[in-house]
Scaffold this active site. Structure first.
Site, PDB file in Angstrom:
ATOM      1  CD  GLU A  34      -2.442 -36.564   8.749  1.00 25.74           C
ATOM      2  OE1 GLU A  34      -1.695 -35.681   9.222  1.00 25.74           O
ATOM      3  OE2 GLU A  34      -2.968 -37.437   9.457  1.00 25.74           O
ATOM      4  CG  ASP A  63       3.869 -35.135  14.996  1.00 26.72           C
ATOM      5  OD1 ASP A  63       4.515 -35.923  15.719  1.00 26.72           O
ATOM      6  OD2 ASP A  63       2.704 -34.802  15.254  1.00 26.72           O
ATOM      7  CE1 TYR A 108       2.592 -36.592  11.018  1.00 23.98           C
ATOM      8  CE2 TYR A 108       1.501 -35.229   9.361  1.00 23.98           C
ATOM      9  CZ  TYR A 108       1.442 -36.037  10.483  1.00 23.98           C
ATOM     10  OH  TYR A 108       0.236 -36.305  11.050  1.00 23.98           O
TER      11      TYR A 108
END
Length: 353
Positions: free
Chosen positions: A38, A139, A121
């Site tokens: 991520e 996102d 996020y």
DNA sequence: AACCCGGGGCC
DNA sequence: GGCCCAGGGTT
């Protein structure tokens, strides 16, 4: 079936029908690996980040390996990927989790978001993927899909817009399969509901898409702010000395913090007489030194999202035996250091690395 | 809320 | 040349 439920069910069905993109971190339940993926994928396309992900895992198979590494080594692995604060924060957080959590990543989004480099996020992504916490990711993909399907004409780069999209997303998430839902909507945005030329013909939601009905696909999502692109001008010196090539580390709060560079000097602008500007810098910075000019390079441009960098590389040979400055590093192995992309391109053009 | 931080790919 | 990308931190 109400509109929200219809959206969620259609999306999950689309995702089940082998429309998944294949990625090594998909379905991964190891928090370290999910976190790593991520961070790498923040503002970065999958194709660009994939090789970095694999190289990081190979070099640092687990959190402890990363925590025990030197920051320079982490930045060297990150070289070329951009947004280098991600690498510094990655390393900082690895050490923090090792020290404060005994090497075990926290699983809840409220704990995750307190870690450096993890925002809304990323906390939602990790906690939903690893722990099935029902928190929706928001996102660029999600904003685009929601703005279009629900015809949301609120700019997302405002406090009101952010809140609206977050609440909408959390209202839509499948409570039983939040991980699959979050994966599905991002895959959908990346492959069908693309920014340009979306594939509406293949879209399972086209019939009920409000933007499609009102011919607003190309207008949504809305954004208010426009990025001002500022120009910056540098002269960079590739200096051969008897001790090796001179380097300096960028320590200040500025672009490329933590990376190395050739000794560089920023100008307000380039003038017609570039060689004169170079000589003025040499006289000012190294009054006692004598150089032989090997090559005055052509101006190189690097375009970034919010900057245009112009650099002139100057190849010099120092004629003295003394070092130029105590603040410089002298090396015969440039490959050990992390450089901004524009320096890498220069070294490659010279056949140095 | 405004501004900062990279690099690549697409149109 | 402009826009966007599995955003986040600082002021």
């Amino acid at each position: 079936m109400n509109r929200e439920l219809h959206f969620t069910q259609k999306l999950l069905a689309w995702h089940r029908n082998d429309n998944k993109r294949i990625m090594p971190w998909k379905g991964e339940k190891n928090a370290y690996k999910v976190w790593l993926s991520e961070i790498i994928l923040q503002q970065t396309k999958v194709e660009q980040g994939l090789a970095y992900y694999l190289r990081f895992l190979e070099t640092f198979p687990n959190l402890r390996d990363l925590a025990e590494a030197e920051e320079d080594e982490v930045l060297r692995l990150w070289q070329g990927l951009g947004y280098y604060s991600r690498a510094r924060n990655l390393h900082f957080t690895a050490k923090e989790v090792q020290a404060k959590y005994g090497g075990i990543f926290p699983k809840s989004s409220t704990e995750l978001i307190q870690l450096k480099g993890i925002g809304e996020y990323t906390a939602a992504a990790i906690s939903s993927f690893v722990n099935k916490e029902p928190i929706a990711v928001v996102d660029g993909n999600v904003i685009r899909v929601l703005a279009r399907y629900f015809r949301i004409q609120l700019p997302f780069d405002s406090a009101e817009g952010k809140n609206f999209f977050r609440e909408k997303a959390n209202h839509l998430i499948d409570q039983q399969n939040p991980d699959l839902y979050n994966q599905a909507i991002m895959d959908f945005g990346a492959t069908i509901c693309k920014p340009k030329n979306p594939d509406c013909a293949a879209c399972p939601l086209m019939d009920s898409c409000l933007a499609k009905q009102d011919n607003l696909i190309s207008e949504l999502p809305l954004k208010t702010k426009k990025v001002a692109i500022k120009k910056r001008y540098f002269i960079a010196l590739y200096i051969e000395t008897s001790h090796g090539i001179a380097l300096q580390k960028r320590e200040e709060e500025d672009i490329w913090k933590g990376l190395y560079q050739l000794p560089s000097f920023e100008l307000k602008a380039f003038t017609k007489n570039l060689e004169l500007q170079v000589n003025e810098i040499l006289k000012r910075e190294f009054p006692a030194e004598h150089f032989k000019l090997i090559e005055l390079g052509k101006m190189q441009k690097q375009k970034l999202s919010h900057r245009e960098i112009q650099i002139v590389f100057v190849h010099l040979k120092s004629q003295n035996e003394q070092i130029l400055s105590d603040s410089y590093i002298y090396t015969r192995n440039l490959a050990k250091f992390a450089f901004p992309k524009v320096f890498i391109l220069y070294f490659q053009s010279k056949g140095i690395i």
